[in-house]
Scaffold this motif. Structure first.
Motif, short mmCIF file in Angstrom:
data_model
loop_
_atom_site.label_atom_id
_atom_site.label_comp_id
_atom_site.label_asym_id
_atom_site.label_seq_id
_atom_site.Cartn_x
_atom_site.Cartn_y
_atom_site.Cartn_z
N MET A 52 0.85 -1.20 0.00
CA MET A 52 0.00 0.00 0.00
C MET A 52 0.87 1.24 0.00
O MET A 52 1.79 1.37 0.78
CB MET A 52 -0.90 -0.01 1.24
N TYR A 53 0.56 2.11 -0.89
CA TYR A 53 1.26 3.38 -0.95
C TYR A 53 0.25 4.48 -0.78
O TYR A 53 -0.88 4.37 -1.26
CB TYR A 53 1.96 3.56 -2.30
N ILE B 59 -5.47 12.79 -0.41
CA ILE B 59 -4.78 11.52 -0.19
C ILE B 59 -5.17 10.53 -1.27
O ILE B 59 -6.36 10.33 -1.55
CB ILE B 59 -5.13 10.93 1.19
N GLU B 60 -4.19 9.96 -1.89
CA GLU B 60 -4.42 8.94 -2.90
C GLU B 60 -3.84 7.63 -2.40
O GLU B 60 -2.68 7.57 -2.01
CB GLU B 60 -3.71 9.32 -4.21
N ASP B 61 -4.64 6.60 -2.39
CA ASP B 61 -4.13 5.29 -2.04
C ASP B 61 -3.76 4.55 -3.31
O ASP B 61 -4.52 4.52 -4.27
CB ASP B 61 -5.20 4.48 -1.30
N VAL B 62 -2.61 3.97 -3.29
CA VAL B 62 -2.14 3.21 -4.44
C VAL B 62 -1.84 1.79 -3.97
O VAL B 62 -1.04 1.58 -3.07
CB VAL B 62 -0.86 3.85 -5.03
N ASP B 63 -2.55 0.84 -4.53
CA ASP B 63 -2.39 -0.53 -4.08
C ASP B 63 -1.06 -1.14 -4.46
O ASP B 63 -0.47 -1.89 -3.71
CB ASP B 63 -3.51 -1.41 -4.65
N ARG B 64 -0.63 -0.80 -5.63
CA ARG B 64 0.62 -1.40 -6.08
C ARG B 64 1.75 -0.39 -6.05
O ARG B 64 1.53 0.80 -6.05
CB ARG B 64 0.46 -1.94 -7.50
N ALA B 65 2.93 -0.92 -6.05
CA ALA B 65 4.09 -0.05 -6.03
C ALA B 65 4.16 0.80 -7.28
O ALA B 65 3.81 0.36 -8.36
CB ALA B 65 5.36 -0.89 -5.91
N VAL B 66 4.61 1.99 -7.08
CA VAL B 66 4.90 2.85 -8.21
C VAL B 66 6.32 2.52 -8.65
O VAL B 66 7.26 2.67 -7.88
CB VAL B 66 4.81 4.34 -7.81
N GLY C 26 12.24 -12.08 12.63
CA GLY C 26 11.15 -12.84 13.21
C GLY C 26 9.79 -12.30 12.82
O GLY C 26 8.77 -12.94 13.06
N PHE C 27 9.77 -11.15 12.23
CA PHE C 27 8.50 -10.57 11.81
C PHE C 27 8.05 -11.18 10.50
O PHE C 27 8.85 -11.37 9.58
CB PHE C 27 8.63 -9.05 11.62
N ARG C 28 6.77 -11.51 10.47
CA ARG C 28 6.19 -11.96 9.21
C ARG C 28 5.40 -10.79 8.65
O ARG C 28 4.29 -10.52 9.09
CB ARG C 28 5.29 -13.16 9.44
N ILE C 29 5.99 -10.13 7.73
CA ILE C 29 5.41 -8.89 7.22
C ILE C 29 4.40 -9.22 6.13
O ILE C 29 4.70 -9.96 5.19
CB ILE C 29 6.53 -7.99 6.66
N ASP C 30 3.18 -8.71 6.28
CA ASP C 30 2.20 -8.93 5.23
C ASP C 30 1.79 -7.63 4.53
O ASP C 30 1.07 -7.65 3.56
CB ASP C 30 0.97 -9.67 5.75
N GLU C 31 2.23 -6.56 5.07
CA GLU C 31 1.92 -5.31 4.39
C GLU C 31 2.94 -4.25 4.75
O GLU C 31 3.39 -4.17 5.89
CB GLU C 31 0.52 -4.82 4.79
N ALA C 32 3.28 -3.49 3.76
CA ALA C 32 4.14 -2.34 4.01
C ALA C 32 3.41 -1.11 3.50
O ALA C 32 2.74 -1.16 2.47
CB ALA C 32 5.47 -2.50 3.28
N GLU C 33 3.49 -0.06 4.25
CA GLU C 33 2.82 1.16 3.82
C GLU C 33 3.86 2.27 3.72
O GLU C 33 4.62 2.51 4.64
CB GLU C 33 1.74 1.54 4.84
N VAL C 34 3.86 2.87 2.59
CA VAL C 34 4.82 3.94 2.34
C VAL C 34 4.04 5.20 2.01
O VAL C 34 3.07 5.15 1.27
CB VAL C 34 5.75 3.58 1.16
N THR C 35 4.43 6.27 2.61
CA THR C 35 3.75 7.54 2.36
C THR C 35 4.66 8.48 1.59
O THR C 35 5.79 8.72 1.99
CB THR C 35 3.33 8.21 3.68
#
Ligand SMILES: [Zn+2]
Length: 63
Positions: free
Chosen positions: A1-2, A12-19, A32-41
């Motif tokens: 999520m961007y 605010i624009e949400d972008v599902d896929r990476a630009v 040890g973290f299982r990352i399922d989402e990264a959010e970049v602003t």
């Protein structure tokens, strides 16, 4: 999520896929973290504000 956030009007624009090809989900490095989402602003100017800014400050430095 961007997220793209306009500093000027707050839009605010949400972008599902990476630009482009940048992805931040490669952090599985033994923490040890299982990352399922990264959010970049990304902060900047939306197209409307950028155009307006260009019109009023044609030769000043970019953001
Ligand atoms: Zn704007």
């Amino acid at each position: 999520m961007y997220q793209l956030i306009c500093r000027r009007c707050g839009r605010i624009e949400d972008v599902d896929r990476a630009v482009g090809e940048t992805t931040c989900l490669g952090a599985d490095d033994g923490s040890g973290f299982r990352i399922d989402e990264a959010e970049v602003t990304y902060w900047g100017l939306c197209p409307a504000c950028a155009a307006d800014r260009d019109a009023s400050h044609r030769s000043t430095a970019q953001l």
